[in-house]
Design an enzyme around this catalytic site. Structure first.
Site, mmCIF file in Angstrom:
data_model
loop_
_atom_site.group_PDB
_atom_site.id
_atom_site.type_symbol
_atom_site.label_atom_id
_atom_site.label_comp_id
_atom_site.label_asym_id
_atom_site.label_seq_id
_atom_site.Cartn_x
_atom_site.Cartn_y
_atom_site.Cartn_z
ATOM 1 N N GLY A 1 12.030 21.070 -9.384
ATOM 2 C CA GLY A 1 10.782 20.304 -9.361
ATOM 3 C C GLY A 1 10.835 18.851 -8.946
ATOM 4 C CB CYS B 1 9.345 20.328 -4.913
ATOM 5 S SG CYS B 1 9.293 21.332 -6.354
ATOM 6 N N GLY C 1 11.867 17.546 -6.075
ATOM 7 C CA GLY C 1 11.823 17.335 -4.620
ATOM 8 C C GLY C 1 10.497 16.763 -4.159
HETATM 9 P P1 5GP Z 1 13.876 15.701 -1.621
HETATM 10 O O1 5GP Z 1 15.166 15.127 -1.191
HETATM 11 O O2 5GP Z 1 12.927 15.872 -0.483
HETATM 12 O O3 5GP Z 1 13.261 14.971 -2.760
HETATM 13 O O4 5GP Z 1 14.191 17.161 -2.204
HETATM 14 C C1 5GP Z 1 14.881 18.143 -1.481
HETATM 15 C C2 5GP Z 1 15.036 19.364 -2.363
HETATM 16 O O5 5GP Z 1 13.750 19.876 -2.732
HETATM 17 C C3 5GP Z 1 15.700 20.556 -1.699
HETATM 18 O O6 5GP Z 1 17.083 20.459 -1.628
HETATM 19 C C4 5GP Z 1 15.242 21.717 -2.562
HETATM 20 O O7 5GP Z 1 16.021 21.846 -3.724
HETATM 21 C C5 5GP Z 1 13.845 21.279 -2.989
HETATM 22 N N1 5GP Z 1 12.812 21.947 -2.184
HETATM 23 C C6 5GP Z 1 12.688 21.996 -0.844
HETATM 24 N N2 5GP Z 1 11.596 22.663 -0.470
HETATM 25 C C7 5GP Z 1 10.997 23.060 -1.602
HETATM 26 C C8 5GP Z 1 9.810 23.812 -1.864
HETATM 27 O O8 5GP Z 1 9.058 24.212 -0.983
HETATM 28 N N3 5GP Z 1 9.545 24.028 -3.180
HETATM 29 C C9 5GP Z 1 10.356 23.597 -4.183
HETATM 30 N N4 5GP Z 1 10.029 23.901 -5.428
HETATM 31 N N5 5GP Z 1 11.453 22.868 -3.964
HETATM 32 C C10 5GP Z 1 11.776 22.610 -2.691
#
Ligand code: 5GP
Length: 356
Positions: free
Chosen positions: A181, A186, A183
């Protein structure tokens, strides 16, 4: 029903207290680490930072740039076997690339084809990735992948609690991927109400994983997602993360995936979650009727080549080292004292200095 009263923390809830230091320059701070593992007999050396296995950053172009920095590209799972065959004709740096799979039947079939064609030798890491790592069938999948990938460094997740971090290592993984959660793309917390503040998840899972050791190595974790600024990466390392993985900070560049889009005379790149409607429609042709989107689609102002960002990120981490008196990345957790603060709200995308 039970309530945990103890406050759990996100990166924005803390700052690092500066400490007296004998370091004379940021140059003195060494960001490389050498790791041994619980199952895999490999030893890995490099800067333990990796792209998320997302279509917008886990790309071949990114691997060409990151490998010379000794940083890892976790490829998204939509590349075909033929595309990998072609790519590995001119790229041979297994230590800095990871192969991703999920737990659908087609993921295992593709893994077997990759093995038969002897393509898995091009990867040191295998990343078994599901949004919810709490399913028994996920543990069974880890065991199965370990029988095929005996020597590989297996990454598995995502989970956020200590007992499941231990289970995942016992099932055959070397590195637990931590984060549900946090991300930026996300929407799981908003859609389902499930999640865990990311810094606390990293601290608690790190503690559990590091407590598991044998004569060869110890359990490891990756802090995955929620890093909005280089400081969040530093805080994750201070909290005990062995590796940092992120998506949005690696997106929006020339080397990133996603289309370049012109809007009102400005350039943007697409950034979208792996469970977003966009990803499900683009890569599976449809969204299953029983699934809701748990990812967002957004546009990131185009940031040009990624080299400036890498300098900014590594320079910031070295600077953290000088402030807390840590000459080696390994010392970050020992030197860190977190101070709880009110949340800081700006996002890195608004503040990244592109020099323009
Ligand atoms: P960020 O660096 O953008 O904050 O987070 C990246 C991470 O978000 C990814 O490695 C993965 O674990 C998570 N993530 C990527 N796409 C999704 C999505 O569509 N839904 C959810 N729940 N998590 C995601």
């Amino acid at each position: 029903m039970r309530i945990i009263e103890e406050t759990k923390l996100d990166y924005q809830d803390v700052l690092l207290r500066p400490k007296r230091s004998t370091l004379t320059s940021r140059k003195d701070v060494d960001l490389e680490r050498e790791f041994t593992f619980y199952h895999s007999p490999k030893t890995w050396k490099g800067i333990p930072i990796m792209t998320a296995n997302m279509a917008t950053c886990g790309t071949f172009e990114m691997a060409q740039v990151l490998a010379p920095y000794k940083m890892i590209t976790t490829f998204h799972k939509y590349y075909t076997v033929e595309q990998f065959e072609e790519f590995f004709k001119s790229f041979n740096n297994p230590d800095y690339v990871a192969y991703t799979l999920g737990i659908r039947d087609e993921d295992f079939e593709k893994l077997k084809i990759m093995q038969e064609k002897d393509l898995l030798k091009h990867f040191s890491f295998i990343c078994l990735d599901v949004p919810n790592g709490y399913l028994q069938k996920f543990l069974d999948a880890i065991k199965m992948v370990r029988t095929i990938c005996k020597e590989h460094i297996i990454i598995a997740g995502n989970v956020v609690t200590n007992e499941m971090a231990e289970e995942i290592i016992l099932a055959g993984a070397d590195i637990v991927k931590v984060g549900i959660g946090p991300g930026s793309a996300c929407t799981t917390r908003r859609q389902t109400g499930v999640g865990y503040p990311q810094l606390s998840a990293v601290i608690e899972c790190g503690d559990a994983a590091h407590g598991m050791s044998n004569s060869q190595g110890v359990g490891r974790i990756i802090a995955d997602g929620g890093q909005q600024f280089p400081s969040c990466v530093a805080k994750a390392f201070c909290g005990g993360a062995d590796f940092n993985m992120f998506g949005s900070m690696f997106s929006g560049f020339e080397e990133s995936g996603g289309n370049l889009i012109e809007k009102d005379g400005k350039q943007f790149k697409e950034y979208f979650g792996s469970s977003s409607n966009k990803a499900m429609e683009e890569f599976y042709g449809k969204k299953d009727s029983h699934r809701a989107s748990e990812g967002r689609y957004t546009l990131i102002p185009f940031k040009g080549s990624i080299h400036n960002f890498i300098q900014d990120l590594l320079g910031s981490l070295r600077s953290t080292g000088t402030y807390i008196g840590a000459q080696f990345l390994k010392e970050f957790p020992k030197r860190a004292t977190f101070i709880r603060v009110n949340r800081q709200l700006t996002t890195y995308l608004e503040t990244f200095d592109t020099g323009k």
